[in-house]
Design a protein around this motif. Structure first.
Motif, PDB file in Angstrom:
ATOM      1  N   LEU A   1     -88.719  36.581  14.995  1.00 36.42           N
ATOM      2  CA  LEU A   1     -89.823  36.499  15.953  1.00 36.42           C
ATOM      3  C   LEU A   1     -89.399  35.765  17.227  1.00 36.42           C
ATOM      4  O   LEU A   1     -89.773  36.163  18.333  1.00 36.42           O
ATOM      5  CB  LEU A   1     -91.021  35.795  15.305  1.00 36.42           C
ATOM      6  CG  LEU A   1     -91.855  36.657  14.349  1.00 36.42           C
ATOM      7  CD1 LEU A   1     -92.809  35.780  13.557  1.00 36.42           C
ATOM      8  CD2 LEU A   1     -92.635  37.712  15.138  1.00 36.42           C
ATOM      9  N   LYS A   2     -88.635  34.703  17.082  1.00 34.73           N
ATOM     10  CA  LYS A   2     -88.177  33.964  18.264  1.00 34.73           C
ATOM     11  C   LYS A   2     -87.313  34.873  19.157  1.00 34.73           C
ATOM     12  O   LYS A   2     -87.452  34.868  20.384  1.00 34.73           O
ATOM     13  CB  LYS A   2     -87.384  32.724  17.844  1.00 34.73           C
ATOM     14  CG  LYS A   2     -88.229  31.608  17.243  1.00 34.73           C
ATOM     15  CD  LYS A   2     -87.349  30.429  16.855  1.00 34.73           C
ATOM     16  CE  LYS A   2     -88.173  29.290  16.280  1.00 34.73           C
ATOM     17  NZ  LYS A   2     -87.333  28.130  15.864  1.00 34.73           N
ATOM     18  N   ALA A   3     -86.418  35.656  18.527  1.00 35.21           N
ATOM     19  CA  ALA A   3     -85.567  36.560  19.308  1.00 35.21           C
ATOM     20  C   ALA A   3     -86.406  37.623  20.018  1.00 35.21           C
ATOM     21  O   ALA A   3     -86.121  37.994  21.165  1.00 35.21           O
ATOM     22  CB  ALA A   3     -84.538  37.222  18.393  1.00 35.21           C
ATOM     23  N   CYS A   4     -87.450  38.103  19.362  1.00 33.88           N
ATOM     24  CA  CYS A   4     -88.327  39.098  19.987  1.00 33.88           C
ATOM     25  C   CYS A   4     -89.127  38.479  21.139  1.00 33.88           C
ATOM     26  O   CYS A   4     -89.307  39.106  22.193  1.00 33.88           O
ATOM     27  CB  CYS A   4     -89.280  39.697  18.951  1.00 33.88           C
ATOM     28  SG  CYS A   4     -88.482  40.777  17.747  1.00 33.88           S
ATOM     29  N   GLU A   5     -89.596  37.259  20.945  1.00 32.62           N
ATOM     30  CA  GLU A   5     -90.383  36.594  21.996  1.00 32.62           C
ATOM     31  C   GLU A   5     -89.559  36.404  23.263  1.00 32.62           C
ATOM     32  O   GLU A   5     -90.080  36.524  24.376  1.00 32.62           O
ATOM     33  CB  GLU A   5     -90.892  35.252  21.476  1.00 32.62           C
ATOM     34  CG  GLU A   5     -91.965  35.374  20.407  1.00 32.62           C
ATOM     35  CD  GLU A   5     -92.240  34.053  19.712  1.00 32.62           C
ATOM     36  OE1 GLU A   5     -91.615  33.033  20.121  1.00 32.62           O
ATOM     37  OE2 GLU A   5     -93.048  34.018  18.765  1.00 32.62           O
TER      38      GLU A   5
END
Length: 432
Positions: free
Chosen positions: A385-389
């Motif tokens: 999720l952090k990489a997508c954000e």
């Protein structure tokens, strides 16, 4: 034997019968009647052939032996030389070039596909085609055709060469490298692929030793992951490790073509389960089978398609908690059904406690909150999720909603962060 020859024999037999039954006519009258009848029959035959020539072209198709007539022409077999290796890059060609031998004493016609020699026309057919091409002043001709296997093919010869196109075929299509995507649904049906015998070398490379084993019981490879992607003109290739191994059958191209083209426009290929089997010998038997999902279970829901979404591949079954807090919203997803599939969007938020705060993974369905994951389950997706954000991407996975107005359960079907390959991350999220 031609019709005029048969008619001539019948007329001679009639004259003989008349001569035997009427001996008083005289030999002169009998000979005159016989010659006159033969002349008339030959003249009528010549007139009939001329009418046929004007209607279908000057080519005498009787010389071709075994030709099958079609509305736009006649179908002739391509003679593939024994032991010849027909290039796989021409296997899906539908237009072929007929080239007359430059030596006018040799009445042969070579068949080329995309500039590569495939074979030649049968001798008697080739002789007739050479005469027709020379009559029209051309030494090559573009015709339609098909290679039905590595050792067999057909071309459609026009009835009238005057209207045939002498243009050369275009260059072969370059295959793009798409991003693989698993089908959205779980259902699948086994179907046999076609023309796998064009890819003997590619199939052999799938075996650990680079060739099929001597034991026939060990020649079937199962559990393979293949990709399906369009190769042009409504045809879809089947690939493993970026190497083509077969084509999808005509029936499946017709039923699944539209949705597979839609995937291609999104830069995606469809990944499916596959099996392959290769025999031994100079003409080994080949078989490729894929498990194809129904058309309506390939693409994700329309609201989560496009470049702004990252679709997690299927994997572990993960239970969503606190679904009861959103009962009304989940009942809308069920819409009176006992269970329903849905697209779940995962998001990250911070929950603050009296002394500490922690990251929590929440779940949304149809834009509404549907619950959250436990700390243990959510930890598998925090880094993804952090990489997508960082890239303004939304993370999506498959979900199953089941229940009634009293109790509703939501279960996710998603690969965990540690289960994602570096290639998948690079293709779907991007490099760090």
């Amino acid at each position: 034997m031609t019709r005029s020859s048969i008619a001539t024999l019948i007329w001679v037999a009639i004259v003989i019968v008349v001569a035997v039954t009427n001996p008083g006519l005289g030999i002169g009258w009998i000979l005159a009647a016989g010659v006159a009848g033969v002349v008339v029959i030959r003249a009528l035959g010549a007139a009939a052939r001329e009418i046929t020539r004007r209607r279908t072209g000057a080519m005498t198709w009787e010389l071709g032996g075994g030709l099958e007539r079609r509305g736009a022409g006649s179908v002739s077999e391509i003679v593939v030389e024994s032991g010849a290796d027909v290039p796989s890059e021409v296997a899906d060609a539908t237009r072929f070039e007929l080239v007359a031998d430059p030596d006018r004493r040799r009445r042969r016609i070579s068949v080329l596909g995309r500039g590569r020699r495939v074979g030649e026309l049968p001798y008697r057919t080739g002789t007739a085609v050479v005469s027709e091409m020379r009559r029209h002043g051309v030494d090559h001709l573009l015709v339609e055709g098909e290679l039905t296997s590595r050792y067999k093919g057909y071309v459609l010869l026009p009835h009238d060469f005057a209207d045939a196109s002498p243009e050369l075929a275009g260059a072969p299509r370059a295959f793009p490298v798409p991003v693989p995507m698993a089908p959205w649904g779980d259902a699948a049906q086994a179907v046999d692929a076609v023309r796998a015998d064009f890819f003997v070398d590619e199939l052999a490379a799938l075996y650990p030793e680079g060739r099929p084993p001597d034991d026939s019981r060990q020649r079937t490879l199962t559990g393979l992951e293949a990709e399906i992607f369009p190769t042009g003109r409504g045809i879809f290739g089947i690939f493993i490790h970026d190497a083509q191994i077969a084509w999808l059958g005509a029936e499946q191209c017709g039923s699944h073509g539209e949705v597979l083209e839609e995937l291609a426009r999104l830069g995606r290929s469809l990944t499916v389960r596959a099996s392959a089997r290769l025999g031994v010998g100079s003409k080994p038997a080949c078989r490729v089978r894929v498990w194809l999902p129904p058309v309506d279970q390939i693409l994700p829901p329309e609201q989560v398609r496009g470049p702004g979404f990252v679709l997690l591949p299927p994997g572990s079954k993960i239970q969503v908690t606190r679904g009861q807090d959103h009962l009304d919203e989940l009942m809308q997803v069920l819409d009176g059904r006992p269970e329903a599939s849905a697209a779940a969007r995962l998001y990250r938020f911070t929950r603050k406690g009296a002394r500490t705060s922690r990251d929590v993974v929440g779940v949304r369905i149809d834009g509404h909150k549907a619950g959250e994951l436990t700390d243990a389950s959510g930890a598998h997706f925090i880094e993804v999720l952090k990489a997508c954000e960082e890239r303004d991407l939304e993370l999506v996975c498959r979900a199953r909603v089941q229940g009634n107005r009293l109790k509703v359960d939501v279960t996710l079907n998603a690969a965990k962060g540690a289960e994602l390959s570096d290639q998948w991350i690079a293709d779907n999220i991007g490099e760090r």
